[in-house]
Design a protein around this motif. Sequence first.
Motif, PDB file in Angstrom:
ATOM      1  N   ALA A 112     -19.569 -10.098   2.683  1.00 34.69           N
ATOM      2  CA  ALA A 112     -19.199 -10.927   1.530  1.00 34.69           C
ATOM      3  C   ALA A 112     -20.450 -11.359   0.785  1.00 34.69           C
ATOM      4  O   ALA A 112     -21.399 -11.857   1.393  1.00 34.69           O
ATOM      5  CB  ALA A 112     -18.403 -12.148   1.972  1.00 34.69           C
ATOM      6  N   VAL A 114     -21.382 -14.064  -1.555  1.00 33.58           N
ATOM      7  CA  VAL A 114     -20.700 -15.329  -1.866  1.00 33.58           C
ATOM      8  C   VAL A 114     -21.475 -16.080  -2.955  1.00 33.58           C
ATOM      9  O   VAL A 114     -22.520 -16.672  -2.710  1.00 33.58           O
ATOM     10  CB  VAL A 114     -20.549 -16.180  -0.582  1.00 33.58           C
ATOM     11  N   SER A 118     -15.808 -21.638  -1.504  1.00 30.99           N
ATOM     12  CA  SER A 118     -14.611 -20.923  -1.071  1.00 30.99           C
ATOM     13  C   SER A 118     -13.615 -21.940  -0.510  1.00 30.99           C
ATOM     14  O   SER A 118     -13.989 -22.846   0.235  1.00 30.99           O
ATOM     15  CB  SER A 118     -14.984 -19.905   0.004  1.00 30.99           C
ATOM     16  N   SER A 122      -8.488 -18.199   1.185  1.00 29.24           N
ATOM     17  CA  SER A 122      -9.665 -17.331   0.958  1.00 29.24           C
ATOM     18  C   SER A 122     -10.785 -17.670   1.933  1.00 29.24           C
ATOM     19  O   SER A 122     -11.553 -16.789   2.337  1.00 29.24           O
ATOM     20  CB  SER A 122     -10.160 -17.474  -0.484  1.00 29.24           C
ATOM     21  N   THR A 123     -10.905 -18.936   2.304  1.00 29.71           N
ATOM     22  CA  THR A 123     -11.912 -19.329   3.300  1.00 29.71           C
ATOM     23  C   THR A 123     -11.562 -18.735   4.660  1.00 29.71           C
ATOM     24  O   THR A 123     -12.439 -18.241   5.380  1.00 29.71           O
ATOM     25  CB  THR A 123     -12.007 -20.862   3.401  1.00 29.71           C
ATOM     26  N   LEU A 126     -12.649 -15.241   4.430  1.00 25.16           N
ATOM     27  CA  LEU A 126     -14.122 -15.159   4.433  1.00 25.16           C
ATOM     28  C   LEU A 126     -14.677 -15.323   5.852  1.00 25.16           C
ATOM     29  O   LEU A 126     -15.652 -14.672   6.228  1.00 25.16           O
ATOM     30  CB  LEU A 126     -14.688 -16.248   3.505  1.00 25.16           C
ATOM     31  N   VAL A 132     -22.450 -12.463   5.881  1.00 20.40           N
ATOM     32  CA  VAL A 132     -22.228 -13.384   4.748  1.00 20.40           C
ATOM     33  C   VAL A 132     -23.552 -13.666   4.037  1.00 20.40           C
ATOM     34  O   VAL A 132     -24.508 -14.152   4.649  1.00 20.40           O
ATOM     35  CB  VAL A 132     -21.629 -14.720   5.253  1.00 20.40           C
TER      36      VAL A 132
END
Length: 276
Positions: A112, A114, A118, A122-123, A126, A132
């Motif tokens: 991701a 980012v 978020s 969606s979190t 994620l 990340v």
Amino acid sequence: MSDETADILYEVRDRTAIITFNIPSKLNALNGEQYLKLGKFMERANEEEGTVMTLIQSTGRFFSAGANFADNRLMEVDPQVLFSHEYWLGGFVARNVWLTNLFNDHKKILVAAVNGPSIGLSTGLLLLVDLVYVNDLSKFYLLAPFANLGLVAEGAASATLFARLGWSKASEALLLAKPISGADCYNVGFINKHYNGKFKSTEEFNQQVYKEVTDAFENLHEDSILQNKQLLKLNRDQYINHANSQEVMRGLGKWLEGVPQTRFAQLATKDVKHKI
Ligand code: CO8
């Protein structure tokens, strides 16, 4: 090439499938159909021949503000239907289990980029990616506002928050619905790398993440990468899959009770707002 005006974009670039949230004016909040589209793109990326990585990226100032509280289809539903098993089994239970599984079972390296905060479902998604990268820690937070919406954890967040942030931060996030700052997420090891907000645009940041990760796996043996991913997954499957099924059963109960419908309407009319 994907349609640049679409709400979610899909593209294959060399050995990477790229999925881009493209609704910056709504902070990349996704309605029911858009979460469905995201799931279909995840399926496609999983089966894409010749890719090693799937990159989820975004546009504008938020990664994603979670479920769209103004989802027109939700507003138009007959009030009797809005509190029925029939509606929420398809629109919530099945969809959340399916989406969460797609993220958890993804075969490729899931990355991701980012660009900003978020929220919500969606979190949860994620928290299921492998790597990340955050542009600016000071502008990033993750928010699991379920307790503020009369809901419970989604996307297996009840397991992954604990695994990725530790018990105390997971409790703060879920029990108190508090945002967890970029600095906290970095200090506990959730974020692989950040860039002090040095990129002028989200597009430039996305490009850098693509370059950095593709450079990193360039000379590695593909099959070893993918098998190692399966091995890592073996250890976490049990608790993630258990959380997923438990969450949707409890979540269904909340929708049938009716509190989230009211809270979503209040968010849409801006009568309530999350404390950030
Ligand atoms: N849905 C729809 N529109 C949104 C959302 C959202 N979740 N979040 C922001 N927007 C819109 C705003 O309405 C605004 O639009 P407009 O300019 O047309 O008025 C625009 O995006 C910019 O937002 P703000 O002006 O509010 O920006 P701020 O920086 O002041 O505030 C916040 C940012 C704090 C993120 C604020 O927008 C907010 O609280 N948003 C709500 C976030 C939220 O609660 N998301 C839902 C989480 S729960 C979840 O994801 C799982 C639920 C499962 C549901 C299943 C249903 C089928």
